[in-house]
Design a protein around this motif. Structure first.
Motif, PDB file in Angstrom:
ATOM      1  N   LEU A 147       0.803  -1.225   0.000  1.00 32.52           N
ATOM      2  CA  LEU A 147       0.000   0.000   0.000  1.00 32.52           C
ATOM      3  C   LEU A 147       0.834   1.272   0.000  1.00 32.52           C
ATOM      4  N   GLY A 148       2.008   1.219   0.614  1.00 37.68           N
ATOM      5  CA  GLY A 148       2.742   2.450   0.894  1.00 37.68           C
ATOM      6  C   GLY A 148       2.230   3.096   2.165  1.00 37.68           C
ATOM      7  N   ALA A 149       3.063   3.955   2.748  1.00 46.81           N
ATOM      8  CA  ALA A 149       2.758   4.492   4.078  1.00 46.81           C
ATOM      9  C   ALA A 149       1.479   5.325   4.094  1.00 46.81           C
ATOM     10  N   ALA A 150       1.317   6.205   3.114  1.00 47.45           N
ATOM     11  CA  ALA A 150       0.160   7.104   3.133  1.00 47.45           C
ATOM     12  C   ALA A 150      -1.141   6.334   2.986  1.00 47.45           C
ATOM     13  N   ARG A 151      -1.172   5.385   2.055  1.00 42.94           N
ATOM     14  CA  ARG A 151      -2.410   4.639   1.844  1.00 42.94           C
ATOM     15  C   ARG A 151      -2.683   3.675   3.003  1.00 42.94           C
ATOM     16  N   ALA A 152      -1.631   3.131   3.594  1.00 39.45           N
ATOM     17  CA  ALA A 152      -1.829   2.275   4.770  1.00 39.45           C
ATOM     18  C   ALA A 152      -2.500   3.052   5.893  1.00 39.45           C
ATOM     19  N   ARG A 153      -2.067   4.302   6.109  1.00 41.81           N
ATOM     20  CA  ARG A 153      -2.716   5.138   7.133  1.00 41.81           C
ATOM     21  C   ARG A 153      -4.155   5.440   6.752  1.00 41.81           C
ATOM     22  N   GLU A 154      -4.383   5.728   5.499  1.00 38.82           N
ATOM     23  CA  GLU A 154      -5.731   6.069   5.029  1.00 38.82           C
ATOM     24  C   GLU A 154      -6.705   4.900   5.203  1.00 38.82           C
ATOM     25  N   LEU A 155      -6.232   3.682   4.950  1.00 38.76           N
ATOM     26  CA  LEU A 155      -7.107   2.518   4.970  1.00 38.76           C
ATOM     27  C   LEU A 155      -7.086   1.758   6.293  1.00 38.76           C
ATOM     28  N   ALA A 156      -6.290   2.211   7.251  1.00 34.13           N
ATOM     29  CA  ALA A 156      -6.193   1.514   8.530  1.00 34.13           C
ATOM     30  C   ALA A 156      -7.547   1.463   9.229  1.00 34.13           C
ATOM     31  N   LEU A 157      -7.781   0.354   9.926  1.00 32.34           N
ATOM     32  CA  LEU A 157      -9.083   0.085  10.529  1.00 32.34           C
ATOM     33  C   LEU A 157      -8.989   0.043  12.043  1.00 32.34           C
ATOM     34  N   ASP A 158     -10.027   0.528  12.676  1.00 34.44           N
ATOM     35  CA  ASP A 158     -10.198   0.413  14.115  1.00 34.44           C
ATOM     36  C   ASP A 158     -10.823  -0.950  14.407  1.00 34.44           C
ATOM     37  N   PRO A 159     -10.202  -1.789  15.252  1.00 37.94           N
ATOM     38  CA  PRO A 159     -10.795  -3.092  15.546  1.00 37.94           C
ATOM     39  C   PRO A 159     -12.209  -3.010  16.118  1.00 37.94           C
ATOM     40  N   GLY A 204     -14.316  -0.731  15.031  1.00 42.27           N
ATOM     41  CA  GLY A 204     -15.060   0.054  14.070  1.00 42.27           C
ATOM     42  C   GLY A 204     -16.013  -0.751  13.204  1.00 42.27           C
ATOM     43  N   GLU A 205     -16.613  -0.042  12.245  1.00 41.91           N
ATOM     44  CA  GLU A 205     -17.691  -0.602  11.437  1.00 41.91           C
ATOM     45  C   GLU A 205     -17.223  -1.755  10.554  1.00 41.91           C
ATOM     46  N   GLN A 206     -16.045  -1.642   9.964  1.00 49.45           N
ATOM     47  CA  GLN A 206     -15.634  -2.665   9.001  1.00 49.45           C
ATOM     48  C   GLN A 206     -15.327  -3.997   9.681  1.00 49.45           C
ATOM     49  N   ILE A 207     -14.608  -3.964  10.782  1.00 44.34           N
ATOM     50  CA  ILE A 207     -14.375  -5.207  11.511  1.00 44.34           C
ATOM     51  C   ILE A 207     -15.697  -5.712  12.102  1.00 44.34           C
ATOM     52  N   GLY A 208     -16.568  -4.783  12.488  1.00 45.54           N
ATOM     53  CA  GLY A 208     -17.886  -5.185  12.970  1.00 45.54           C
ATOM     54  C   GLY A 208     -18.668  -5.956  11.917  1.00 45.54           C
ATOM     55  N   ARG A 209     -18.544  -5.564  10.662  1.00 41.47           N
ATOM     56  CA  ARG A 209     -19.223  -6.291   9.587  1.00 41.47           C
ATOM     57  C   ARG A 209     -18.685  -7.711   9.456  1.00 41.47           C
ATOM     58  N   ALA A 210     -17.377  -7.867   9.601  1.00 40.82           N
ATOM     59  CA  ALA A 210     -16.792  -9.207   9.533  1.00 40.82           C
ATOM     60  C   ALA A 210     -17.269 -10.070  10.697  1.00 40.82           C
ATOM     61  N   ARG A 211     -17.386  -9.473  11.875  1.00 36.66           N
ATOM     62  CA  ARG A 211     -17.878 -10.220  13.031  1.00 36.66           C
ATOM     63  C   ARG A 211     -19.336 -10.637  12.820  1.00 36.66           C
ATOM     64  N   ALA A 212     -20.131  -9.741  12.259  1.00 33.77           N
ATOM     65  CA  ALA A 212     -21.530 -10.068  11.993  1.00 33.77           C
ATOM     66  C   ALA A 212     -21.644 -11.172  10.943  1.00 33.77           C
ATOM     67  N   LEU A 213     -20.766 -11.146   9.957  1.00 34.83           N
ATOM     68  CA  LEU A 213     -20.755 -12.190   8.926  1.00 34.83           C
ATOM     69  C   LEU A 213     -20.436 -13.546   9.550  1.00 34.83           C
ATOM     70  N   ALA A 214     -19.415 -13.592  10.408  1.00 31.45           N
ATOM     71  CA  ALA A 214     -19.050 -14.854  11.053  1.00 31.45           C
ATOM     72  C   ALA A 214     -20.228 -15.425  11.834  1.00 31.45           C
ATOM     73  N   ALA A 215     -20.918 -14.574  12.576  1.00 32.32           N
ATOM     74  CA  ALA A 215     -22.049 -15.029  13.363  1.00 32.32           C
ATOM     75  C   ALA A 215     -23.208 -15.484  12.476  1.00 32.32           C
ATOM     76  N   GLU A 216     -23.453 -14.765  11.395  1.00 30.06           N
ATOM     77  CA  GLU A 216     -24.552 -15.138  10.497  1.00 30.06           C
ATOM     78  C   GLU A 216     -24.294 -16.477   9.827  1.00 30.06           C
ATOM     79  N   VAL A 217     -23.071 -16.663   9.348  1.00 23.32           N
ATOM     80  CA  VAL A 217     -22.748 -17.868   8.578  1.00 23.32           C
ATOM     81  C   VAL A 217     -22.391 -19.026   9.499  1.00 23.32           C
ATOM     82  N   GLY A 218     -21.927 -18.716  10.710  1.00 19.75           N
ATOM     83  CA  GLY A 218     -21.531 -19.761  11.639  1.00 19.75           C
ATOM     84  C   GLY A 218     -20.170 -20.332  11.364  1.00 19.75           C
ATOM     85  N   ILE A 219     -19.218 -19.460  10.989  1.00 21.46           N
ATOM     86  CA  ILE A 219     -17.868 -19.896  10.687  1.00 21.46           C
ATOM     87  C   ILE A 219     -16.886 -18.930  11.345  1.00 21.46           C
ATOM     88  N   ALA A 220     -15.801 -19.460  11.891  1.00 21.56           N
ATOM     89  CA  ALA A 220     -14.740 -18.616  12.424  1.00 21.56           C
ATOM     90  C   ALA A 220     -13.898 -18.073  11.275  1.00 21.56           C
TER      91      ALA A 220
END
Length: 266
Positions: A51-63, A65-81
């Motif tokens: 990514l490079g430093a600038a884009r890595a900072r731009e795209l960095a995620l809060d654990p 936050g919403e994006q990781i929350g979506r992954a957690r919701a997906l795991a629960a919906e599908v029933g897979i770790a």
């Protein structure tokens, strides 16, 4: 109780987290339909690696936050770790991280890459990790490592001594390091008597290519599933009974003589 582990070897969706989530959704559902209990995806899966430093900072995620929350919701919906890599926002810095989400959507472990790889990693990630934790999941003890980490024998050994049965390794391995994927990973599994799931990218990103060659290896060094160079899914069974038999037959960890090894930690 045996569990089925799947790997997604993929070209990913470079610098497009929304497309990365779509791919995660597709792969999680496909793996669950095939009978997988856990799906492992590559290093920095949600964003791509180079990514490079600038884009890595731009795209960095809060654990939290919403994006990781979506992954957690997906795991629960599908029933897979799920286990995948992402750039983690930590204060004003960024870490190269991987998360383990259980099948109920719980964030069980966030691991930060300990050994940063050359200028490529050090230019993007100022916050290396500082330990090798293991967590319990479905009767197993799991540890995480990220790519270059597993090339250091101490990484897997620390987790094995902490009781790990299975080490998950989201990876972004490029040429010419075929020896890591093809020879070192089975050796790490054998010498530490653990299962290892090694999930690499394939294809390429701007300025970098990947070799694929993801694998799942058993505690006796057997290669249970192995990818070639292109996109694919792998599946293998993690069998605690086989693990116990290997450790009973060849008690490598119990036969160690740590008092003689002091200088290797210096």
């Amino acid at each position: 109780m045996t569990v089925n582990i799947a790997i997604c070897q993929t070209e990913g969706r470079f610098a497009d987290p929304e497309a990365g989530h779509t791919l995660l959704d597709e792969e999680a559902r496909a793996a669950a339909a095939a009978g997988a209990d856990l799906l492992v995806l590559p290093e920095l899966f949600l964003t791509g690696y180079n990514l490079g430093a600038a884009r890595a900072r731009e795209l960095a995620l809060d654990p939290e936050g919403e994006q990781i929350g979506r992954a957690r919701a997906l795991a629960a919906e599908v029933g897979i770790a799920l286990c995948f890599g992402f750039p983690e926002r930590v204060g004003d810095g960024v870490a190269n991280s991987a998360i383990l989400i259980d099948e109920a959507g719980g964030a069980r472990l966030i691991y930060r890459k300990v050994h940063l790889f050359g200028d490529l990693d050090r230019g993007m990630f100022a916050l290396p990790g500082d330990g090798f934790p293991v967590v319990a999941w479905r009767g197993l003890s799991l540890g995480l490592a990220i790519c270059y980490d597993i090339e250091f024998p101490e990484t897997a050994r620390m987790m094995a001594l902490a009781g790990a049965d299975l080490i998950l390794v989201p990876t972004a391995l490029m040429p010419p390091y075929y020896v890591v994927a093809d020879s070192l990973i089975p050796a790490r599994a054998y010498e530490n008597q653990v299962y290892i799931a090694y999930a690499n990218h394939c294809g390429g990103e701007p300025g970098i290519d990947y070799i694929g060659h993801s694998s799942i290896c058993g505690p006796d060094g057997a290669v249970l599933a192995k990818a070639g160079a292109g996109p694919t899914r792998l599946m293998a069974r993690i069998d605690p009974g086989h693990l116990a038999e290997v450790r009973r037959r060849d008690p490598l960890l119990a036969d160690r003589r740590p008092a003689l090894y002091g200088t290797i930690a210096g």
